[in-house]
Design an enzyme around this catalytic site. Structure first.
Site, mmCIF file in Angstrom:
data_model
loop_
_atom_site.group_PDB
_atom_site.id
_atom_site.type_symbol
_atom_site.label_atom_id
_atom_site.label_comp_id
_atom_site.label_asym_id
_atom_site.label_seq_id
_atom_site.Cartn_x
_atom_site.Cartn_y
_atom_site.Cartn_z
ATOM 1 N N SER A 200 -41.743 1.870 34.944
ATOM 2 C CA SER A 200 -43.005 1.413 34.353
ATOM 3 C C SER A 200 -42.732 0.727 33.011
ATOM 4 O O SER A 200 -41.859 1.165 32.255
ATOM 5 C CB SER A 200 -43.902 2.634 34.146
ATOM 6 N N CYS A 324 -57.973 18.629 30.394
ATOM 7 C CA CYS A 324 -59.318 18.974 30.829
ATOM 8 C C CYS A 324 -59.851 17.835 31.682
ATOM 9 O O CYS A 324 -59.942 16.703 31.232
ATOM 10 C CB CYS A 324 -60.205 19.186 29.623
HETATM 11 N N1 PLP Z 1 -43.887 9.139 36.589
HETATM 12 C C1 PLP Z 1 -43.619 9.694 35.410
HETATM 13 C C2 PLP Z 1 -42.424 10.597 35.283
HETATM 14 C C3 PLP Z 1 -44.427 9.442 34.299
HETATM 15 O O1 PLP Z 1 -44.144 10.005 33.129
HETATM 16 C C4 PLP Z 1 -45.557 8.591 34.469
HETATM 17 C C5 PLP Z 1 -46.499 8.375 33.360
HETATM 18 O O2 PLP Z 1 -46.867 9.297 32.650
HETATM 19 C C6 PLP Z 1 -45.779 8.018 35.719
HETATM 20 C C7 PLP Z 1 -44.925 8.315 36.744
HETATM 21 C C8 PLP Z 1 -46.927 7.062 35.939
HETATM 22 O O3 PLP Z 1 -46.694 5.852 35.243
HETATM 23 P P1 PLP Z 1 -47.814 4.738 35.082
HETATM 24 O O4 PLP Z 1 -48.578 5.070 33.854
HETATM 25 O O5 PLP Z 1 -47.068 3.442 34.946
HETATM 26 O O6 PLP Z 1 -48.658 4.764 36.284
#
Ligand code: PLP
Length: 384
Positions: A200, A324
């Site tokens: 991401s 929450c």
């Molecule tokens: N996977 C992990 C380990 C994450 O920390 C996050 C975001 O908090 C995501 C997936 C989801 O990412 P995105 O915000 O790009 O959808």
């Protein structure tokens, strides 16, 4: 006067890097659709290819294996739901400490699900994983294994190479959520045992709204969003060139600015400071190999919401392990999978630092935390 913000929530979303911002603005000046074959389209399509190259370079992927999505959440859904259809998956074997996107996608994928847990130190329970895998008759069933490279809540670095070794003699598929590892540590997408990987942009100082799924060519039919044939039919929709330009730039700039050693020292200072404020400090996943930028802790007796409210008033932004939603408090499923009690899980707080964190942030956090303890009259209680 604007309130001074101390931002300690990089694992939730990192501030935009100046270089990424510049790349986004430059690309926004351009007109067109990257799929068009005329000059304007070709100019945008070049931006996409450059970003693919930058992302590929630091993840061990090939250019063509980088497929852009709207977020890691989408990438995860594509990998899991798409694989069930395209790769004839009969069973999903998933770590209980995965991001909710993976857990929910797996639960709703329509095939059988087996979960393996985390050890008390936050690491994947490899023994349990092996046992679950061992029960699958490979001649009858194909599994998709879903694991994360680094845990977003505790920072624990998972033994992905061990998982690869375990599945090496099998024909099962491996999907890795590498969101919290990408650009922070070496990634190994070139390993022949890893089939897909989610990343991401906004966790590494890129923009929100763009992610990628790294896909080996034998997974090319793994789709979620059908469309006009973009990205070789792997993800439909006109590509947001400006966001992708920012993602590519962040992939190159973030590793130069993210100083793991410095962050480790800052986190150690936080831990020492918190110990001075309370003898009862609990640090989660303390005995695992962890990323240096994070500390997840609790002070028994101090509710996370209360601490968060007090810290917010002081301009300090961090996360709690309980969220929450719809009027119900949900406790961290990661901490629960590690065997942490409901009570302690409801008291957990996460500080995550990043590319622009400084010692001043640490000092402001500690002095705000001391204030919160005092004003809530917790000082006496938690000292004892
Ligand atoms: N996977 C992990 C380990 C994450 O920390 C996050 C975001 O908090 C995501 C997936 C989801 O990412 P995105 O915000 O790009 O959808």
């Amino acid at each position: 006067m604007a309130k001074k913000i101390t931002y300690l929530d990089h694992n939730a979303s990192a501030p935009l890097l100046p270089d990424a911002k510049r790349a986004i603005i430059d690309a926004l000046e351009l007109v067109g659709n990257p799929s068009s074959i005329h000059y304007c389209g070709r100019k945008l399509s070049k931006i996409i290819v450059l970003a693919q190259d930058k992302i590929a370079k630091i993840s061990g992927a090939k250019r063509d294996e980088v497929v852009f999505t709207s977020s890691a959440t989408e990438s995860i859904n594509q990998a899991i739901k798409g694989a069930v259809k395209a790769l004839n998956i009969d069973k999903i074997i998933i770590c209980a400490g995965e991001h909710k996107a993976a857990l929910k996608a797996a639960e709703n994928s329509g095939v059988g699900l087996e979960k393996f847990s985390l050890l008390n130190n936050g690491q994947i329970d490899l023994l349990q994983f092996k046992q679950i895998l061992g029960k699958i008759d490979e001649s009858e069933e194909t599994a998709l294994i879903c694991v994360h490279e680094v845990n977003n809540e505790t920072g624990t670095i998972q033994p992905i190479r061990e998982i690869e070794k375990i599945i090496a003699p099998t024909r099962h598929y491996l999907f890795v959520d590498a969101v919290q590892a990408f650009a922070k540590m070496e990634l190994n997408f070139s390993s022949r045992f890893v089939d897909m990987m989610a990343i991401s942009a906004h966790k590494i100082g890129g923009p929100v709204g763009v992610g990628a799924l790294l896909m080996k060519s034998h997974c090319d039919e793994v789709r979620l969003i059908e469309g006009g044939g973009q990205q070789k039919n792997r993800r439909g929709g006109t590509l947001p060139a400006a966001l992708i330009a920012g993602f590519g730039e962040a992939a190159i700039e973030f590793p130069k600015k993210y100083n793991e050693q410095l962050l480790k020292e800052l986190i150690e200072k936080i831990e020492t400071g918190l110990r001075k404020l309370s003898d009862n400090l609990v640090v989660f996943a303390k005995n695992s190999e962890r990323m240096g930028n994070i500390i997840n802790f609790a002070i028994p007796g101090l509710k996370a919401e209360i601490a968060m409210m007090g810290l917010d008033l002081e301009g300090v932004q961090l996360s709690s392990g309980s969220a929450c939603s719809s009027g119900k408090v949900a406790h961290s499923h990661v901490l629960r999978a590690m065997g942490v009690s409901l009570q302690l899980a409801s008291e957990s707080l996460r500080v995550s630092l990043g590319w622009n964190s400084t010692i001043e942030d640490v000092e402001r956090f500690l002095s705000a935390f001391a204030k919160v303890l005092k004003t809530r009259k917790f000082a006496k209680m938690v000292k004892n």
